[in-house]
Design an enzyme around this catalytic site. Structure first.
Site, PDB file in Angstrom:
ATOM      1  N   GLY A 260       5.397   4.645  -9.061  1.00  0.00           N
ATOM      2  CA  GLY A 260       6.100   3.510  -9.062  1.00  0.00           C
ATOM      3  C   GLY A 260       5.414   1.952  -9.017  1.00  0.00           C
ATOM      4  O   GLY A 260       5.385   1.294  -9.988  1.00  0.00           O
ATOM      5  N   HIS A 261       4.489   1.988  -7.952  1.00  0.00           N
ATOM      6  CA  HIS A 261       3.580   1.187  -8.145  1.00  0.00           C
ATOM      7  C   HIS A 261       2.808   1.005  -9.279  1.00  0.00           C
ATOM      8  O   HIS A 261       2.376  -0.005  -9.687  1.00  0.00           O
ATOM      9  CB  HIS A 261       2.725   1.244  -6.751  1.00  0.00           C
ATOM     10  CG  HIS A 261       3.526   1.030  -5.421  1.00  0.00           C
ATOM     11  ND1 HIS A 261       3.540   1.955  -4.550  1.00  0.00           N
ATOM     12  CD2 HIS A 261       3.963  -0.133  -4.965  1.00  0.00           C
ATOM     13  CE1 HIS A 261       4.395   1.595  -3.580  1.00  0.00           C
ATOM     14  NE2 HIS A 261       4.508   0.329  -3.859  1.00  0.00           N
TER      15      HIS A 261
ATOM     16  N   ARG B 126       8.354   5.714   1.662  1.00  0.00           N
ATOM     17  CA  ARG B 126       9.030   6.266   2.840  1.00  0.00           C
ATOM     18  C   ARG B 126       9.366   7.674   2.432  1.00  0.00           C
ATOM     19  O   ARG B 126       9.408   8.390   3.616  1.00  0.00           O
ATOM     20  CB  ARG B 126      10.279   5.666   3.137  1.00  0.00           C
ATOM     21  CG  ARG B 126      10.163   4.134   3.701  1.00  0.00           C
ATOM     22  CD  ARG B 126      11.564   3.400   3.641  1.00  0.00           C
ATOM     23  NE  ARG B 126      11.284   1.926   4.271  1.00  0.00           N
ATOM     24  CZ  ARG B 126      11.556   1.650   5.567  1.00  0.00           C
ATOM     25  NH1 ARG B 126      12.161   2.685   6.231  1.00  0.00           N
ATOM     26  NH2 ARG B 126      11.323   0.327   5.931  1.00  0.00           N
TER      27      ARG B 126
ATOM     28  N   GLY C 236       0.754  -1.256  -0.043  1.00  0.00           N
ATOM     29  CA  GLY C 236       0.114  -0.263  -0.020  1.00  0.00           C
ATOM     30  C   GLY C 236       0.793   1.363  -0.015  1.00  0.00           C
ATOM     31  O   GLY C 236       1.980   1.194  -0.350  1.00  0.00           O
TER      32      GLY C 236
ATOM     33  N   ASP D 235      13.960  -2.412  -5.494  1.00  0.00           N
ATOM     34  CA  ASP D 235      14.117  -3.315  -4.615  1.00  0.00           C
ATOM     35  C   ASP D 235      15.039  -4.486  -4.960  1.00  0.00           C
ATOM     36  O   ASP D 235      14.244  -5.613  -5.103  1.00  0.00           O
ATOM     37  CB  ASP D 235      12.870  -3.625  -3.466  1.00  0.00           C
ATOM     38  CG  ASP D 235      12.142  -2.488  -2.929  1.00  0.00           C
ATOM     39  OD1 ASP D 235      13.054  -2.340  -1.889  1.00  0.00           O
ATOM     40  OD2 ASP D 235      11.174  -2.248  -3.143  1.00  0.00           O
TER      41      ASP D 235
ATOM     42  N   VAL E 295      11.215   3.794 -10.920  1.00  0.00           N
ATOM     43  CA  VAL E 295      10.574   5.124 -11.412  1.00  0.00           C
ATOM     44  C   VAL E 295      11.337   6.279 -10.538  1.00  0.00           C
ATOM     45  O   VAL E 295      11.340   5.837  -9.279  1.00  0.00           O
ATOM     46  CB  VAL E 295       9.109   5.176 -11.302  1.00  0.00           C
ATOM     47  CG1 VAL E 295       8.745   6.384 -11.608  1.00  0.00           C
ATOM     48  CG2 VAL E 295       8.665   3.951 -12.143  1.00  0.00           C
TER      49      VAL E 295
END
Length: 279
Positions: free
Chosen positions: A37-38, A188, A32, A151, A177
């Protein structure tokens, strides 16, 4: 708005219908607090698969610091609205008790690639990642799964997991991204102060300078030491690591030979930022 599914039973019923119709299923696992990027992962899934599931689950097993788990932003209503704009078919947002019911006693541990870097600084983190990802693949019966290269170590852990356990899912790594100033998008980042946000791109700039220096023949230890010093000089409190590793197994690289990855983690405003670039 896409339907928000809370139980494994609901999810399985939906997926069974899709599979019966011969449709392919893509999954984008997230915690979430979604950002561009997501959404880029969801768009990639949308283009590649007949059906797309985005999972939203703040996984307690991958936090080794309870305060970090508590502080992690939870923005489900906003997330669902963003996913509607991409056209995902379902959001799977279970509670912890649905994923880890009473009596749950299994831990998935990927050795080797999970041990250095993040693994050394966050003990147990990748066991939590591997366990929940293995469960999500079983629950969603996905044909493809989409993970960000931001990641990088996580991506390598997941690739090792599916290879070793013969899980029939194709893992797609998707490019990081970045903001216009180079900062990698991360949930974050919203915890940075205005001043911290202005300083944050110094991390990737130092990494890029080190990569260029190494390509130009600079000794690797010197280039890395200069990069660490530059990050601290820019106002970061600590540098957990800034290292050159082989891209696949994340072994230390003594010289530029084959595909390398420069990976870093550093703390700014008390917020731990990670990044990586190819070398």
């Amino acid at each position: 708005m896409p339907p928000v599914l809370r139980t494994v039973a609901e999810l399985r019923a939906r997926v069974s219908d899709w599979k019966a119709a011969g449709e392919t299923v893509g999954v984008v696992p997230t915690m979430g607090a979604l950002h561009e990027g997501h959404l880029s992962l969801a768009r990639r899934a949308r283009a590649a698969c007949d059906r797309v599931i985005v999972t939203i689950f703040v996984n307690p097993r991958q936090f080794n610091n309870p305060a970090d788990l508590e502080k992690y932003p939870r923005t489900e209503a906003q997330d669902a609205a963003l996913l509607a704009s991409v056209g995902v078919d379902a959001v799977f947002a279970p509670g912890p008790e649905e994923v880890y019911p009473r009596g749950f006693a299994t831990n998935v541990s990927v050795s080797g690639v999970s041990e250095p870097l993040e693994g050394a600084h966050r003990p147990g983190h990748f066991d939590g990642v591997a366990t929940v990802v293995a469960k999500l693949f079983g629950m969603t019966r996905a044909d493809r799964a989409f993970f960000g290269e931001k990641d990088w170590q996580q991506l390598m852990v997941v690739q090792r997991l599916v290879a070793d356990l013969n899980i029939p899912v194709t893992i797609e790594g998707c490019a990081t991204v970045r903001e216009a100033d180079g900062l990698a998008l991360s949930s974050r980042n919203r915890r940075l102060s205005v001043e911290g946000r202005a300083r944050a791109p110094a991390l990737v700039r130092a990494m890029q300078a080190a990569a260029e220096a190494m390509r130009g023949g600079r000794a690797i230890p010197e280039a890395l030491a200069e990069a660490r010093a530059a990050v601290l000089a820019a106002g970061f409190e600590t540098v957990d690591y800034l290292e050159l590793r082989t891209a696949d197994l994340l072994l230390p690289m003594e010289r530029l030979q084959g595909e390398g990855r420069l990976l870093a983690a550093a703390t700014l405003d008390g917020v731990r930022l990670i990044d990586n670039i190819p070398v």
